[in-house]
Design a protein around this motif. Structure first.
Motif, PDB file in Angstrom:
ATOM      1  N   ILE B  73     -74.585  41.530 -39.833  1.00 42.86           N
ATOM      2  CA  ILE B  73     -75.811  40.798 -39.507  1.00 42.86           C
ATOM      3  C   ILE B  73     -75.713  39.374 -40.037  1.00 42.86           C
ATOM      4  O   ILE B  73     -76.028  38.405 -39.343  1.00 42.86           O
ATOM      5  N   SER B  76     -73.453  37.377 -37.873  1.00 41.10           N
ATOM      6  CA  SER B  76     -74.107  37.025 -36.609  1.00 41.10           C
ATOM      7  C   SER B  76     -75.061  35.857 -36.823  1.00 41.10           C
ATOM      8  O   SER B  76     -75.175  34.968 -35.982  1.00 41.10           O
ATOM      9  N   ALA B  89     -79.572  35.749 -35.412  1.00 38.70           N
ATOM     10  CA  ALA B  89     -78.696  36.800 -34.905  1.00 38.70           C
ATOM     11  C   ALA B  89     -79.145  37.321 -33.539  1.00 38.70           C
ATOM     12  O   ALA B  89     -78.326  37.737 -32.732  1.00 38.70           O
ATOM     13  N   VAL B  93     -76.586  38.223 -30.642  1.00 46.87           N
ATOM     14  CA  VAL B  93     -76.443  39.581 -30.153  1.00 46.87           C
ATOM     15  C   VAL B  93     -76.727  39.640 -28.653  1.00 46.87           C
ATOM     16  O   VAL B  93     -76.038  40.315 -27.903  1.00 46.87           O
ATOM     17  N   ASN B  94     -77.706  38.863 -28.229  1.00 49.39           N
ATOM     18  CA  ASN B  94     -78.062  38.909 -26.816  1.00 49.39           C
ATOM     19  C   ASN B  94     -77.189  38.047 -25.928  1.00 49.39           C
ATOM     20  O   ASN B  94     -77.350  38.053 -24.722  1.00 49.39           O
ATOM     21  N   GLY B  99     -75.079  43.623 -26.371  1.00 49.92           N
ATOM     22  CA  GLY B  99     -75.355  43.287 -27.764  1.00 49.92           C
ATOM     23  C   GLY B  99     -76.316  44.246 -28.434  1.00 49.92           C
ATOM     24  O   GLY B  99     -76.055  44.755 -29.525  1.00 49.92           O
ATOM     25  N   PHE B 103     -75.859  47.003 -31.552  1.00 52.13           N
ATOM     26  CA  PHE B 103     -76.719  47.099 -32.720  1.00 52.13           C
ATOM     27  C   PHE B 103     -77.226  48.525 -32.901  1.00 52.13           C
ATOM     28  O   PHE B 103     -77.223  49.070 -34.002  1.00 52.13           O
ATOM     29  N   ASP B 153     -67.782  46.348 -30.843  1.00 52.63           N
ATOM     30  CA  ASP B 153     -67.547  45.279 -31.816  1.00 52.63           C
ATOM     31  C   ASP B 153     -66.484  44.329 -31.294  1.00 52.63           C
ATOM     32  O   ASP B 153     -66.648  43.113 -31.294  1.00 52.63           O
ATOM     33  N   PHE B 156     -67.560  42.467 -28.280  1.00 56.24           N
ATOM     34  CA  PHE B 156     -68.626  41.537 -28.668  1.00 56.24           C
ATOM     35  C   PHE B 156     -68.032  40.235 -29.178  1.00 56.24           C
ATOM     36  O   PHE B 156     -68.349  39.152 -28.686  1.00 56.24           O
TER      37      PHE B 156
END
Lengths: 222, 321, 395
Positions: B73, B76, B89, B93-94, B99, B103, B153, B156
């Motif tokens: 986190i 991010s 973050a 994430v988005n 994303g 999570f 991961d 991402f």
């Protein structure tokens, strides 16, 4: 107290170098008895002791100690059983040379993580009883053979076990110290401990301390 | 591809998890199939030892995953400086399609591995090892979750593109029509809050009654409800902005990293709650009071923290937002 | 699940490490050294990144350069008014600057022109301009220099003045009026400030030209619109945003440290193979010890826990030592050898001091790449040890 029913132990079973260490051994030892396990070296005495303690598993047969089916117990619980019920006295002392007397004695208690106060009082009373209190902080490598033997006994008794297993306890001791050892066993007998002594030392053969003898030869009971 | 030291650290540990996880998976298959506590066969003894290895590996992965999740986190959040448009973050994430899935996987896996360890402890309490086959069968299943998380991961960090402009949390968590979660904003605050505090009251009551099944359900329900309450209500008081709903921004330094405390108490409390219930259901003889207690304390702390924000705001300003 | 701390076990683990003296110490030393290398690289990269970010923070939002055939050319001052007319542009400031190569010392100085009537592009320039009388500098050519420049001039016996060689080959004598101290030394150590007229004279620039023009913009949200407007007015111009510079710097440094980290990981893996190998090969003493422990009632889990304590002691102490050694190496010794990797141009530039920055994130990265990885290497050997048959002790 200790009950063996046709216990066999074969090392490397099925392989070419298979070796039968114990062959259909059966006997029973009652609470408070002192039993001598006789036999030449290699006759299976040590193997038998380790099976009683749950250190190994028999290939056949059943071992019941204090109502527990040791031979069926997963290792995790066999260790707990040893911790609470068995004291071991080894031939070569098997102490840890870089630890002090006190530290060696408390080794069996380390995993239980009991409060320091209780731990110290237990260790101290044993050290007093066996006359090594003044050596408390001495490292094992600086001790004489007789003193090491006392430390071993203290370590075996720290958990207050009901059963004492001795493997050639006098092999590394001279006559005086061996006699001293017999004296200590005598007192422990009066406290009601069940004691199994595996030895080929003739010193033990006709002692009043011994209730009964079991003789092994090449893995077989005679 | 981002090749910053923090990302490398995460990926290296992921690779390690994958390696150990696969090893544990293969061993678990054997244990789940052949384990028999009544057998005297040599193979059984070998399996008992292997079972301990798998348990050790799972403990290793779990206890490392806990701090690594916080670090993820944190990372991010740092990356959000690099990505145009992202403020925290949430934006990072988005910026990739899966994303939020990533999570979710991370959180679910922490719960799953935690429960596994609880089951393991429970198993080692009984001489017949009643749950051994079950727990290794479960791990065979959990392993796929772990693999999914690790691949997410990897993709991402691979897909993160510093040239791409992303939406910030302001648009992601807003009541405007484009937001995908718009419908939840229509939930009126009084209903939401009464549900939130009602569930908490139920939690307290069941804690005292040690009602395992009820406690389980309450805890399960409390997780999504709390997150919803954070987004819709409590968050706005942390930011002191009626329009800012982001559940990620309060992890940042500007808000004294309070988010970490909030989420640790929430997830920790519910984890212990669910574990306590499952253990009590599995083993009726004991109540596992310590787990109930941890659950109660953490949850109460969580509620106290989030409630403090609106109360202090009202105390200072005399009005609600 | 319940991990209760056990001080006796810790004492036991310490003693076990001591018993295996050399073996433990070797492992500790190797792990410390490798962690130290990694920590040093990360700390240097981090410090330089921090230094750069401070520099970039001070930059104006937009810099406009004139391009001709893709190369940077001087920009005409006529554009100033047109640029100022764009809505949202607060100020447009022409800058006159360049690099002066000082042959004798083999270094580049950055020469920056100061226009006392105009606003300064950076805050610390503003304070400097108020501290020194730049208006007087025009009449008697004078300059203010960074510390690094002063040192180099002194080494070359220029105490009070310096002779610049202009593009026409003449000497331009400039007196040394003072030395300034800036917040970040990376950016300003090699700086020389003097009035714009003198800079133009040295570099042979037209009085109606500047090197580039920077724009101050009040509202950050308008930057994108302003860029399109400037682009429409001057299609040949290059517009550099502060944000773009920041991102590119950060990713360059991330990338650089990333590559070294990748190299480092190769070292680490090699080392761990050694650890794995050494931990797997047990002496008869160790086998006997496991036998004793099991005989006196330790569970496999207890022995595993003891091994875990041992590994933790080694890993954490190595981690701490490595961090302390790396901080000392980087900040006290100024990281000889290693820092050249990152700065690259430091040979050409006068030396600079790395700013002291340590943050949790960096420490976490170093932690995650040392402690858990070491633990992983000893995990399987520990299990092998713990599950040894206890019969050994009975023989």
């Amino acid at each position: 107290m200790i009950h063996l029913n046709t216990v066999s132990k074969i090392f490397n079973a099925g392989a070419k170098n298979a070796f039968c260490a114990l062959d259909a051994v059966s006997f029973e030892i009652k609470q408070g008895e002192v039993v001598l396990l006789k036999g030449a070296s290699g006759s299976g005495k040590s193997t038998l002791l380790s099976l009683i303690a749950g250190l190994g598993k028999p290939t056949h047969g059943e071992i019941v100690v204090g109502g527990k089916h040791i031979s069926k117990l997963p290792d995790h619980f066999a260790a707990l059983f040893r911790r609470s019920s068995i004291g071991f006295i080894f031939q070569k002392f098997n102490l840890i040379p870089t630890l002090s007397v006190f530290e060696n004695i408390i080794v069996p208690l380390i995993p239980s993580n009991i409060p320091e106060k209780e731990l110290c009082s237990r260790a101290n009373s044993l050290m007093h009883r066996f006359g090594i209190a003044e050596k408390r902080e001495t490292l094992i490598k600086h001790l004489s053979g007789g003193e090491q033997q006392r430390v071993v006994i203290c370590r075996a008794l720290i958990n207050n076990p009901r059963i004492l297993l001795c493997d050639e306890p006098t092999a590394n001791l001279d006559a005086t110290l061996s006699y001293e050892f017999v004296q200590m066993m005598q007192t422990l007998k009066t406290e009601g401990k069940t004691i199994v002594i595996a030895t080929h030392d003739s010193l033990f053969f006709d002692l009043p301390l011994i209730d009964r003898s079991i003789e092994l030869s090449k893995g077989k009971q005679i | 591809m981002m090749l910053s030291p923090d990302v490398i650290a995460i990926l290296v540990l992921d690779a390690l998890f994958l390696l150990f996880g696969t090893f544990a998976f293969v061993l678990s298959l054997g244990i789940a199939r052949h384990f028999d506590a009544h057998s005297f066969h040599e193979r059984q003894y070998a399996l008992e030892k292997k079972a301990l290895l798998v348990a050790t590996i799972i403990q290793y992965i779990f206890y490392l995953k806990l701090p690594l999740f916080l670090f993820f986190i944190f990372t991010s959040d740092t990356i959000s400086n690099l990505i145009t448009g992202a403020m925290c973050a949430a934006g990072v994430v988005n910026s990739v399609d899966f994303g939020l899935l990533l999570f979710a996987f991370k959180i679910i896996n922490l719960y799953l591995f935690g429960f596994w360890l609880v089951l393991h402890t429970l198993d080692l309490k009984n001489e017949t090892l009643p749950y051994t086959r079950a727990k290794f069968s479960l791990f065979v299943l959990f392993f796929f979750f772990l693999v999914a998380e690790i691949f997410c991961d990897f993709y991402f960090f691979n897909a993160l593109n510093i040239d791409k402009i992303v939406s910030c949390c302001g648009t992601l968590f807003s009541a405007t029509s484009t937001s995908s979660i718009r419908f939840i904003f229509e939930l009126p605050h009084p209903i939401l809050l009464s549900m939130f505090y009602g569930t908490f009251a139920l939690h307290v009551m069941l804690f005292f009654r040690k009602d395992a099944l009820g406690f389980l359900l309450v805890n399960l329900f409390f997780i999504p409800l709390s997150i919803l309450a954070l987004i819709l209500f409590f968050g706005t008081y942390i930011y002191e902005l009626p329009t800012h709903h982001c559940p990620f921004c309060f992890l940042q330094k500007e808000y004294h990293y309070v988010g970490y405390l909030i989420y640790i108490t929430l997830f920790g409390g519910t984890f212990f709650g669910i574990s306590a219930s499952i253990m009590s259901l599995a083993d009726q003889r004991k109540t596992y009071a310590s787990f109930y207690r941890y659950s109660f304390y953490l949850t109460a702390l969580f509620v106290a923290i989030v409630s403090a924000y609106p109360l202090l705001y009202f105390y200072r300003n005399g009005v609600w937002l | 699940m319940h991990i209760k701390f056990n001080t006796y076990l810790l004492a036991y683990a310490l003693n076990a490490l001591y018993r295996r003296g050399f073996k433990s110490f070797f492992t500790f030393l190797m792990l410390s050294f490798i962690t130290f290398l990694m920590a040093s690289i990360l700390i240097i990269a981090h410090a330089i990144k921090y230094e750069l970010s401070l520099t970039i923070d001070a930059l104006p939002e937009l810099t406009i350069q004139n391009l001709q055939a893709g190369r940077h050319q001087n920009i005409s001052l006529e554009h100033l008014d047109t640029l100022l007319d764009i809505h949202g542009v607060q100020r447009a400031i022409p800058r006159v600057w360049g690099f002066y190569y000082f042959d004798n010392a083999g270094v580049n100085f950055s020469v920056m022109g100061i226009d006392t009537f105009d606003h300064q592009t950076k805050e610390h320039l503003e304070t400097m301009v108020t501290a020194f009388d730049f208006e007087a500098f025009v009449a008697t050519p004078s300059m203010v220099v960074g510390k690094g420049v002063q040192r180099i001039l002194n080494e070359n016996y220029y105490k009070d003045y310096f002779n610049f060689i202009t593009t026409e080959g003449n000497f331009q004598k400039v007196s040394l009026a003072g030395v300034f101290d800036a917040r970040t030394s990376l950016e300003s150590n090699d700086m020389i400030f003097m009035p714009q007229e003198i800079v133009r004279n040295i570099f042979g620039m037209h009085p109606q030209e500047a090197t580039d023009i920077v724009l101050r913009i009040a509202n950050k949200d308008e930057i994108a619109t302003i860029i399109t407007k400037v682009k429409a007015l001057y299609p040949s111009s290059r517009i550099i945003t502060k944000e773009a510079m920041r991102v590119s710097y950060q990713s360059i440094f991330d990338y650089k440290s990333g590559i070294f980290l990748a190299l480092f990981l190769v070292c680490l893996v090699t080392f761990l193979m050694i650890v794995y190998d050494r931990a797997s090969g047990l002496s008869s003493e160790e086998k006997k010890e496991v036998g004793i422990l099991k005989a006196v009632g330790w569970q496999i889990n207890d022995i595993l826990k003891e091994k875990f304590y041992e590994a933790s002691i080694i890993a954490f102490s190595a981690f701490l030592c490595a961090i302390i050694a790396a901080l000392f190496f980087v900040y006290t010794l100024q990281a000889p050898l290693l820092r050249d990797i990152f700065t690259g141009y430091s040979v050409l530039k006068p030396t600079f001091v790395l700013p002291f920055v340590v943050d949790i994130q960096m420490l976490s990265v170093i932690f995650f790449l040392s402690v858990p990885i070491y633990m992983a290497a000893v995990l399987i050997p520990s299990w092998k040890t713990a599950t040894l048959d206890a019969d050994e002790v009975m023989r």
